[in-house]
Scaffold this active site. Structure first.
Site, PDB file in Angstrom:
ATOM      1  N   LYS A 114       0.799  -1.228   0.123  1.00 23.58           N
ATOM      2  CA  LYS A 114      -0.143  -0.116  -0.102  1.00 23.58           C
ATOM      3  C   LYS A 114       0.705   1.085   0.070  1.00 23.58           C
ATOM      4  O   LYS A 114       0.536   2.393  -0.713  1.00 23.58           O
ATOM      5  CB  LYS A 114      -1.150  -0.053   1.323  1.00 23.58           C
ATOM      6  CG  LYS A 114      -2.009  -1.005   0.886  1.00 23.58           C
ATOM      7  CD  LYS A 114      -3.061  -0.847   2.058  1.00 23.58           C
ATOM      8  CE  LYS A 114      -4.273  -1.887   1.913  1.00 23.58           C
ATOM      9  NZ  LYS A 114      -5.292  -1.981   3.050  1.00 23.58           N
ATOM     10  N   LYS A 198      -5.826 -11.277  -5.482  1.00 18.86           N
ATOM     11  CA  LYS A 198      -6.962 -11.500  -4.680  1.00 18.86           C
ATOM     12  C   LYS A 198      -8.014 -10.360  -5.035  1.00 18.86           C
ATOM     13  O   LYS A 198      -7.611  -9.112  -5.333  1.00 18.86           O
ATOM     14  CB  LYS A 198      -6.680 -11.325  -3.156  1.00 18.86           C
ATOM     15  CG  LYS A 198      -6.508  -9.974  -2.548  1.00 18.86           C
ATOM     16  CD  LYS A 198      -6.727 -10.068  -1.067  1.00 18.86           C
ATOM     17  CE  LYS A 198      -6.862  -8.223  -0.632  1.00 18.86           C
ATOM     18  NZ  LYS A 198      -7.844  -8.194   0.659  1.00 18.86           N
ATOM     19  N   LYS A 201     -11.846  -4.836  -2.295  1.00 16.50           N
ATOM     20  CA  LYS A 201     -12.844  -3.726  -2.483  1.00 16.50           C
ATOM     21  C   LYS A 201     -11.941  -2.584  -3.026  1.00 16.50           C
ATOM     22  O   LYS A 201     -12.334  -1.672  -3.543  1.00 16.50           O
ATOM     23  CB  LYS A 201     -13.138  -3.197  -0.851  1.00 16.50           C
ATOM     24  CG  LYS A 201     -14.024  -3.889  -0.273  1.00 16.50           C
ATOM     25  CD  LYS A 201     -14.632  -3.257   0.974  1.00 16.50           C
ATOM     26  CE  LYS A 201     -14.467  -4.043   2.200  1.00 16.50           C
ATOM     27  NZ  LYS A 201     -13.249  -3.585   3.154  1.00 16.50           N
TER      28      LYS A 201
HETATM   29  P1  ADP Z   1     -10.519  -5.685   1.431  1.00 15.96           P
HETATM   30  O1  ADP Z   1      -9.255  -6.087   0.933  1.00 15.96           O
HETATM   31  O2  ADP Z   1     -11.697  -6.149   0.432  1.00 15.96           O
HETATM   32  O3  ADP Z   1     -10.543  -4.246   1.471  1.00 15.96           O
HETATM   33  P2  ADP Z   1     -10.528  -5.974   4.245  1.00 15.96           P
HETATM   34  O4  ADP Z   1      -9.157  -5.670   4.282  1.00 15.96           O
HETATM   35  O5  ADP Z   1     -11.596  -5.082   4.858  1.00 15.96           O
HETATM   36  O6  ADP Z   1     -11.105  -6.580   2.769  1.00 15.96           O
HETATM   37  O7  ADP Z   1     -11.006  -7.473   4.727  1.00 15.96           O
HETATM   38  C1  ADP Z   1     -12.102  -8.055   5.434  1.00 15.96           C
HETATM   39  C2  ADP Z   1     -11.819  -9.436   5.593  1.00 15.96           C
HETATM   40  O8  ADP Z   1     -12.262 -10.100   4.164  1.00 15.96           O
HETATM   41  C3  ADP Z   1     -10.582  -9.872   5.859  1.00 15.96           C
HETATM   42  O9  ADP Z   1     -10.821 -11.225   6.678  1.00 15.96           O
HETATM   43  C4  ADP Z   1      -9.916 -10.492   4.720  1.00 15.96           C
HETATM   44  O10 ADP Z   1      -9.020 -11.401   4.980  1.00 15.96           O
HETATM   45  C5  ADP Z   1     -10.963 -11.168   4.001  1.00 15.96           C
HETATM   46  N1  ADP Z   1     -10.815 -10.927   2.527  1.00 15.96           N
HETATM   47  C6  ADP Z   1     -10.559  -9.923   1.834  1.00 15.96           C
HETATM   48  N2  ADP Z   1     -10.412 -10.193   0.393  1.00 15.96           N
HETATM   49  C7  ADP Z   1     -10.555 -11.527   0.444  1.00 15.96           C
HETATM   50  C8  ADP Z   1     -10.357 -12.463  -0.872  1.00 15.96           C
HETATM   51  N3  ADP Z   1     -10.196 -12.068  -1.830  1.00 15.96           N
HETATM   52  N4  ADP Z   1     -10.627 -13.712  -0.352  1.00 15.96           N
HETATM   53  C9  ADP Z   1     -10.754 -14.234   0.835  1.00 15.96           C
HETATM   54  N5  ADP Z   1     -11.107 -13.353   2.064  1.00 15.96           N
HETATM   55  C10 ADP Z   1     -10.680 -11.992   1.714  1.00 15.96           C
HETATM   56 NA    NA Z   2      -7.399  -6.789   3.138  1.00 16.05          NA
END
Ligand code: ADP
Ligand code: NA
Length: 331
Positions: A114, A198, A201
């Site tokens: 990031k 992956k 969001k």
């Molecule tokens: P993002 O990366 O979408 O912003 P967050 O950092 O808010 O998501 O993570 C929220 C939860 O969702 C965490 O437990 C994270 O490990 C899980 N998570 C996020 N993206 C994935 C993915 N592509 N596959 C599986 N779990 C995910």
């Molecule tokens: Na994340």
């Protein structure tokens, strides 16, 4: 089997959660409510690291809570609250930051990714200490298990290292050392356009993303446009067929049908068939989910009441842990 304390959270950094959040984390949250003491948080302090507009942040915090509820988090059985309503999170984060090595924090790959994108002036100290705040979230509730996706494994390791360090420095039982709960089959859902990355969001382009509150027609179209490979066989092989394997993973997770069963049912059929069928599965699941979310959002007073009650109970637990830590560390 004895009951465990469960803790997890998500950042309110988008209007909608994405399918990876749901399959990697939320489904586990819902399953773990049974027979355990589960605590689920909307981590708005974490979301400050991306400098959100105040009104947008406040709206997304509510929307994220509504999505936890729509996914099946039950406020009768679990605590559901907003991180900034419990000031002990920030207090414990400071204490933990004084036991975290600068180099240790600098090795976090999510920070490197990031901050690499934002440059040194655009990168805040808050982004750097993000994993320390996450450790505070977890240790504050004497958490045993943390249901998360694979991307959080390294942060969980840091949390465990910090917990063990505190127990060495201040005596056994100072904090509980938590375990990650990462379900292998759904630990990493991939971007539909780049099945080596992956789904997130915060993806640069939304085309590979399944946003749960998006128009179901758009969701179906994104699935039908998913990147695959030049073969024809529908076979689970994440190394050589990342796109098809991701679609099979999603299909299996949403329907409960095993991967071998799906491979058998698609034998001799084309990629188009798989995409169209999966689009139908996702749309059939997401449509009632969206209705539930909109139901919660249509009644903000009830939603705020659930969150306030959750914060009250969370503070009772957090205050006891923080007292113990202040006492042991000489404060
Ligand atoms: P993002 O990366 O979408 O912003 P967050 O950092 O808010 O998501 O993570 C929220 C939860 O969702 C965490 O437990 C994270 O490990 C899980 N998570 C996020 N993206 C994935 C993915 N592509 N596959 C599986 N779990 C995910
Ligand atoms: Na994340």
């Amino acid at each position: 089997p004895s009951s465990s304390r469960i803790f997890s959270g998500m950042q309110p950094t988008s209007d909608s959660l994405q399918l990876g959040n749901y399959l990697g984390a939320l489904t586990q949250w819902v399953a773990l409510q049974e027979g355990n003491e589960a605590i689920y948080c909307v981590v708005d302090l974490h979301a400050l690291t991306v400098s959100p507009d105040p009104a947008v942040l406040r709206d997304r915090t509510r929307r994220t809570a509504a999505q936890y509820l729509a996914a099946g988090v039950d406020p009768e059985r679990s605590l559901l609250f907003v991180q900034s309503h419990v000031p002990e999170h920030a207090e414990l984060a400071w204490l933990l930051s004084c036991h975290t090595g600068f180099g240790e924090a600098g090795r976090m790959t999510q920070f490197k990714d990031k901050s690499g994108k934002q440059g040194s002036e655009g990168t805040t100290v808050g982004l750097f200490t993000y994993p320390v705040l996450m450790a505070a979230d977890i240790l504050l509730y004497d958490t045993n298990l943390v249901p998360v996706g694979e991307d959080q494994r390294q942060h969980l390791e840091l949390t465990r290292d910090l917990a063990q360090r505190l127990n060495t420095r201040f005596g056994a039982g100072t904090v509980v050392v938590p375990e990650p709960h990462i379900v292998k089959s759904t630990a990493k859902i991939y971007d539909l356009q780049d099945p080596t990355a992956k789904m997130s969001k915060s993806a640069a382009s939304p085309n590979g993303l399944i946003e749960l509150l998006d128009d179901p027609k758009v969701i179906a179209k994104r699935i039908r446009s998913a990147v695959t490979d030049t073969e024809r066989e529908i076979r689970f092989d994440p190394v050589n067929k990342a796109g098809i394997s991701n679609l099979l993973t999603i299909y299996s997770a949403l329907t409960g049908r095993s991967i071998p069963e799906l491979e058998a049912s698609f034998e001799g059929r084309g990629y188009g068939d798989l995409k169209v069928e999966l689009a139908g599965v996702v749309v059939d699941w997401v449509t009632p989910y969206q209705e539930r979310v909109h139901g919660y959002l249509a009644d903000p007073a009830s939603l705020d009441e659930i969150l306030a009650a959750g914060a009250d109970k969370a503070r009772d637990i957090a205050a006891v842990t923080l007292d113990r830590l202040y006492e042991r560390t000489g404060l």
